[in-house]
Design an enzyme around this catalytic site. Structure first.
Site, PDB file in Angstrom:
ATOM      1  N   ALA B  21       0.855  -1.188   0.000  1.00  0.00           N
ATOM      2  CA  ALA B  21       0.000   0.000   0.000  1.00  0.00           C
ATOM      3  C   ALA B  21       0.893   1.240   0.000  1.00  0.00           C
ATOM      4  O   ALA B  21       2.109   1.133   0.140  1.00  0.00           O
ATOM      5  CB  ALA B  21      -0.891  -0.023   1.226  1.00  0.00           C
ATOM      6  N   CYS B  22       0.288   2.397  -0.125  1.00  0.00           N
ATOM      7  CA  CYS B  22       1.004   3.677  -0.150  1.00  0.00           C
ATOM      8  C   CYS B  22       1.977   3.764   1.013  1.00  0.00           C
ATOM      9  O   CYS B  22       1.576   3.457   2.134  1.00  0.00           O
ATOM     10  CB  CYS B  22      -0.001   4.824  -0.068  1.00  0.00           C
ATOM     11  SG  CYS B  22       0.733   6.453   0.037  1.00  0.00           S
ATOM     12  N   PRO B  23       3.201   4.187   0.836  1.00  0.00           N
ATOM     13  CA  PRO B  23       3.842   4.617  -0.403  1.00  0.00           C
ATOM     14  C   PRO B  23       4.630   3.502  -1.088  1.00  0.00           C
ATOM     15  O   PRO B  23       5.563   3.792  -1.836  1.00  0.00           O
ATOM     16  CB  PRO B  23       4.777   5.717   0.091  1.00  0.00           C
ATOM     17  CG  PRO B  23       5.209   5.241   1.451  1.00  0.00           C
ATOM     18  CD  PRO B  23       4.087   4.391   1.993  1.00  0.00           C
ATOM     19  N   GLY B  24       4.273   2.249  -0.847  1.00  0.00           N
ATOM     20  CA  GLY B  24       5.016   1.111  -1.395  1.00  0.00           C
ATOM     21  C   GLY B  24       5.236   1.154  -2.907  1.00  0.00           C
ATOM     22  O   GLY B  24       6.363   0.984  -3.361  1.00  0.00           O
ATOM     23  N   ASP B  48      -3.120  -0.205  -5.357  1.00  0.00           N
ATOM     24  CA  ASP B  48      -3.396   0.939  -4.496  1.00  0.00           C
ATOM     25  C   ASP B  48      -3.946   2.078  -5.356  1.00  0.00           C
ATOM     26  O   ASP B  48      -3.275   2.568  -6.265  1.00  0.00           O
ATOM     27  CB  ASP B  48      -2.087   1.353  -3.804  1.00  0.00           C
ATOM     28  CG  ASP B  48      -2.252   2.567  -2.923  1.00  0.00           C
ATOM     29  OD1 ASP B  48      -2.868   2.420  -1.853  1.00  0.00           O
ATOM     30  OD2 ASP B  48      -1.781   3.649  -3.305  1.00  0.00           O
TER      31      ASP B  48
END
Lengths: 188, 83
Positions: B21-24, B48
């Site tokens: 998920a963010c910021p992945g 995402d």
């Protein structure tokens, strides 16, 4: 086409020159740099700061984090046991969180149930844990500064912090000087 | 670019960030971009929703050219040219 008279051209030229010098001054005084002073020791607040720090670093913005007061506990390594602490320091050390895995939530903490549920949800929804975030931050060259004064105040020793290559110890003046150069300065 | 045009692009590297998920996805893209040459195409797979807004902003800031995206069943495919 309408002809533009000489005085208008001169005026515009002067204006462009003025703008040029202004932008040059702004560019040299404000770097593409983010400074965050992290004072809170709450899991959610440190998480917010770390997520934004990672996004900024990935976008090639230089990131400098200044950990002070309650936030310092998040950088402790639970496996390290420094010697030579006095009674009060020991008490502080005992009562404050030992590392990122032991932080409380600012809301819905519910004696530790809240953080437990939050970690479970984060895991389910593939959100990086704080531990993983620190690892990413390290790889992206995010600098972390521990406030030396509050570290001493709470009786922490340099030996009890995590092995983070970009970790250093400094005072408020370092934060002020670096935040002054940054185009973004925040505090949480 | 249309979906068909995006599908037919010659992709130099594809990075699967569906598991983060963010910021992945942004971090994954940042790492992958180092492996390709300027002018080559990078594809990012992300589940995402925010990535669709984040990646174009990242491209804008650091000088890559965002080409567009299209949605698959449960994720999106985003394309950009390294600047």
């Amino acid at each position: 086409m309408e002809s533009i008279d000489q005085t208008t051209i001169e005026k515009l030229k002067a204006e462009i020159e003025a703008l040029k010098s202004t932008s040059k001054r702004l560019e040299s005084s404000r770097k593409d740099q983010l400074s965050i002073a992290i004072i809170s020791g709450d899991m959610d607040k440190i998480m917010a700061a770390m997520i934004i720090a990672l996004a900024a670093a990935a976008m090639d913005t230089k990131v400098k984090l200044f950990f002070s007061f309650w936030a310092i506990g998040a950088l402790r390594d639970p496996a390290k046991h420094p010697k030579g602490k006095n009674f009060i320091s020991k008490m502080f050390g005992w009562m404050l969180p030992k590392g990122v895995d032991h932080l409380k939530l600012s809301k819905f903490n519910m004696c530790g149930m809240g953080p437990w549920i939050m970690k479970k949800l984060m895991n389910q929804q593939n959100v990086l844990s704080l531990r993983e975030m620190l690892k990413e931050a390290d790889e992206l060259g995010v600098e972390i500064t521990v406030c030396e004064m509050t570290m001493n105040l709470m009786g922490f020793k340099k030996e009890e912090f995590i092995d983070y290559p970009h970790l250093r110890f400094a005072g408020a003046a370092t934060f002020v000087a670096e935040a002054g150069e940054s185009s973004m300065q925040w505090m949480i | 670019m249309t979906k068909e045009e995006l599908k037919n692009l010659k992709v130099a590297k594809s990075v699967d960030a569906r598991g983060t998920a963010c910021p992945g996805p942004l971090l994954a893209a940042k790492k992958a971009i180092g492996d390709i040459e300027s002018g080559e195409v990078l594809e990012i797979l992300s589940a995402d929703e925010g990535t669709k807004n984040d990646i174009p902003r990242w491209c804008e800031k650091v000088g890559h050219q965002f080409l567009g995206y299209f949605d698959e069943d449960s994720y999106s495919r985003l394309f950009l040219i390294k600047g």
